[in-house]
Design a protein around this motif. Structure first.
Motif, mmCIF file in Angstrom:
data_model
loop_
_atom_site.group_PDB
_atom_site.id
_atom_site.type_symbol
_atom_site.label_atom_id
_atom_site.label_comp_id
_atom_site.label_asym_id
_atom_site.label_seq_id
_atom_site.Cartn_x
_atom_site.Cartn_y
_atom_site.Cartn_z
ATOM 1 N N ASN A 39 0.809 -1.218 0.000
ATOM 2 C CA ASN A 39 0.000 0.000 0.000
ATOM 3 C C ASN A 39 0.845 1.272 0.000
ATOM 4 N N ALA A 40 2.043 1.196 0.569
ATOM 5 C CA ALA A 40 2.891 2.384 0.621
ATOM 6 C C ALA A 40 3.585 2.587 -0.718
ATOM 7 N N ASP A 41 4.011 3.849 -0.980
ATOM 8 C CA ASP A 41 4.736 4.126 -2.224
ATOM 9 C C ASP A 41 6.127 3.496 -2.183
ATOM 10 N N GLY A 42 6.695 3.448 -0.989
ATOM 11 C CA GLY A 42 8.000 2.816 -0.822
ATOM 12 C C GLY A 42 8.098 2.258 0.589
ATOM 13 N N TYR A 58 5.102 7.543 2.002
ATOM 14 C CA TYR A 58 3.998 7.987 1.141
ATOM 15 C C TYR A 58 4.383 9.317 0.541
ATOM 16 N N GLY A 59 4.075 9.476 -0.733
ATOM 17 C CA GLY A 59 4.293 10.796 -1.308
ATOM 18 C C GLY A 59 5.279 10.781 -2.452
ATOM 19 N N PRO A 60 5.560 11.920 -3.050
ATOM 20 C CA PRO A 60 5.061 13.234 -2.660
ATOM 21 C C PRO A 60 3.546 13.347 -2.863
ATOM 22 N N ARG A 61 2.849 13.832 -1.845
ATOM 23 C CA ARG A 61 1.403 13.998 -1.933
ATOM 24 C C ARG A 61 1.013 15.345 -1.347
ATOM 25 N N ALA A 150 14.226 5.695 -1.431
ATOM 26 C CA ALA A 150 14.716 5.328 -2.760
ATOM 27 C C ALA A 150 13.711 4.405 -3.450
ATOM 28 N N ASP A 151 13.083 3.537 -2.668
ATOM 29 C CA ASP A 151 12.099 2.608 -3.230
ATOM 30 C C ASP A 151 10.857 3.346 -3.731
ATOM 31 N N ALA A 152 10.549 4.482 -3.096
ATOM 32 C CA ALA A 152 9.402 5.284 -3.526
ATOM 33 C C ALA A 152 9.712 6.065 -4.794
ATOM 34 N N GLY A 153 10.935 5.963 -5.292
ATOM 35 C CA GLY A 153 11.321 6.654 -6.514
ATOM 36 C C GLY A 153 11.599 8.126 -6.305
ATOM 37 N N ILE A 154 11.876 8.512 -5.075
ATOM 38 C CA ILE A 154 12.175 9.910 -4.790
ATOM 39 C C ILE A 154 13.656 10.153 -5.068
ATOM 40 N N ILE B 60 12.305 1.095 -11.038
ATOM 41 C CA ILE B 60 11.170 1.094 -10.124
ATOM 42 C C ILE B 60 10.291 2.263 -10.518
ATOM 43 N N ARG B 61 9.055 2.271 -10.067
ATOM 44 C CA ARG B 61 8.198 3.399 -10.422
ATOM 45 C C ARG B 61 8.753 4.664 -9.767
ATOM 46 N N THR B 62 8.598 5.769 -10.479
ATOM 47 C CA THR B 62 9.140 7.019 -9.961
ATOM 48 C C THR B 62 8.022 7.837 -9.334
ATOM 49 N N ALA B 63 8.421 8.766 -8.474
ATOM 50 C CA ALA B 63 7.446 9.640 -7.826
ATOM 51 C C ALA B 63 6.866 10.599 -8.861
ATOM 52 N N PHE B 100 -4.556 14.959 -5.402
ATOM 53 C CA PHE B 100 -4.215 16.375 -5.438
ATOM 54 C C PHE B 100 -5.476 17.128 -5.821
#
Lengths: 248, 192
Positions: A39-42, A58-61, A150-154, B60-63, B100
């Protein structure tokens, strides 16, 4: 355990081994997994000795409440929380003074690594849950939280890796366990970005001479570099797993 | 740290050295610090020897966040006479974890003059729109620029049934009510 009984138990035996059988400059066994929560983004999970910690990003949101949003960069929000069953005696689930401070310290250790300016007015929320605590949780939390980001792609400048070193019964040791932390003379956690060669967190509890301090910091940095390799392997392992799923 | 990698397709993590600015220009997924190019995301390095560019292709998917020009899909949260608030749940093909908030003004709603926002969309409709501006801390949306933009799913304000598109008007198959919408060309077929 009464204090007297504990004093009798030596933390370092005659051969120089520690209570868990480690050498003074040896890390606890580390196991890291990335992308454990769907469920989490990363997300990431770490086992460092007896420590077990889980993190979700979670995020960026969109920031809520909206007045907290920053016009020029993202807001990094961090919540470090210990589960009631994470320590020997039940811990109240309400955030304690210590947890609030650790949340701040972890956030500030990670902030320099993240390109927050790419996502203005948004928030990146980081949740760290300590499932089992055994000393050095803040270090393990930072190590794993940077992987979750890093896993969230940030986008990040570098992975942040943290490790503690300290002094126990006059000897300098790496990666203290709970007993060593409580009964030892000093504990010094360091967070570090290895490629950039920058320290993002440096704390000390206890007393060290200037010379000892320098040695301890270098010891902790060496520990960080060892963990950094494990961190990278963990990210790679997730990628390999993804590839296998795609091929099937 | 490690020796710079000169090969394409190498797995890199944030902070890995990719080269120096004398040999490559930094592409997407990289950043420059003190003359050295580093990866900022997890992925595979991609060296374009023709254009002398090094970039990182994400594995991996990006933000993602809405940017000016991106096509978004969202649900109408509230409609007023001149504006509608839209909670964006999808950017391009990527579904978001949260949402958003975007604002659609009547002047950006349709290529032709519209008297009222209630003739463009109503609360609960699913809308495809384009982000035209990020000024004043809000995402300003438009459904006027393209035939693909507009309402892709509309619901009867009387009984809640999905409306049928009948050339210029919308008709409710349940209660026969006739309504107005600024409809996208793929009404009822669009993927949410």
């Amino acid at each position: 355990m009464p204090a007297k009984a504990q004093e009798k138990q030596k933390l370092i035996d005659k051969e120089g081994k520690r209570i868990d059988g480690r050498n003074p400059d040896e890390l606890r066994p580390i196991k890291i997994e990335v992308g454990v929560l769907s469920n989490a983004d990363g997300s990431a999970y770490i086992e460092q000795g007896k420590c077990k910690i889980l993190a979700g990003v979670y995020g960026p949101r969109e920031t809520h409440p909206k007045h907290l949003a920053l016009p020029d960069r993202a807001l990094l929000q961090c919540r470090y929380h210990m589960a009631p069953f994470s320590v020997e005696e039940r811990k109240s689930p309400a955030p304690s003074r210590r947890e609030i401070e650790l949340s701040k310290v972890i956030r500030e250790a990670l902030e320099p690594a993240v390109f927050l300016e790419y996502y203005p007015r948004t928030s990146i929320d980081l949740f760290i849950e300590v499932l089992q605590a055994d000393g050095g949780t803040r270090g393990a939390a930072i190590t794993m939280a940077s992987l979750a980001l890093a896993d969230a792609g940030i986008p990040m400048k570098d992975l942040v890796v943290a490790c503690a070193a300290g002094k126990v019964e006059g000897k300098l040791v790496l990666d203290l366990s709970d007993a060593e932390d409580k009964l030892g003379e000093a504990d010094l956690p360091v967070a570090y970005m290895p490629t950039i060669d920058a320290v993002t967190l440096l704390q000390m509890d206890g007393n060290l001479t200037l010379e000892e301090f320098e040695q301890t910091v270098n010891m902790a940095l060496n520990g960080c570099k060892q963990i950094y390799k494990i961190q990278k392997e963990a990210l790679k392992a997730k990628y390999v797993a993804l590839k296998e799923v795609a091929e099937e | 740290m490690s020796k710079p990698k000169r090969k394409s397709g190498v797995f890199v993590t944030p902070g890995d050295r990719l080269g120096v600015i004398e040999e490559f220009s930094p592409g997407p997924g990289t950043y420059v610090r003190q003359g050295t190019i580093y990866a900022k995301i997890t992925g595979r390095s991609l060296i374009d020897l023709l254009n002398k560019e090094v970039s990182v292709y994400p594995v991996i998917r990006t933000a993602v966040v809405p940017r000016t020009g991106s096509i978004v899909i969202g649900q109408v949260a509230q409609t007023q006479n001149q504006t509608a608030n839209i909670s964006i749940t999808k950017i391009g093909k990527r579904a978001l974890n949260g949402e958003f908030t975007g604002v659609l003004h009547i002047s950006d709603a349709s290529p032709v003059y519209q008297e009222s926002m209630f003739d463009v969309c109503k609360t609960g409709d699913i809308v495809r729109a384009k982000v035209v501006s990020e000024a004043n801390r809000t995402f300003h949306l438009s459904t006027a620029l393209d035939r693909m933009l507009g309402v892709i799913y509309a619901f009867c304000s009387n009984c809640g049934h999905m409306l049928q598109w009948r050339r210029t008007k919308m008709r409710c198959p349940n209660c026969g009510r006739i309504e107005n919408r600024k409809v996208a060309s793929d009404y009822g077929k669009g993927e949410i």
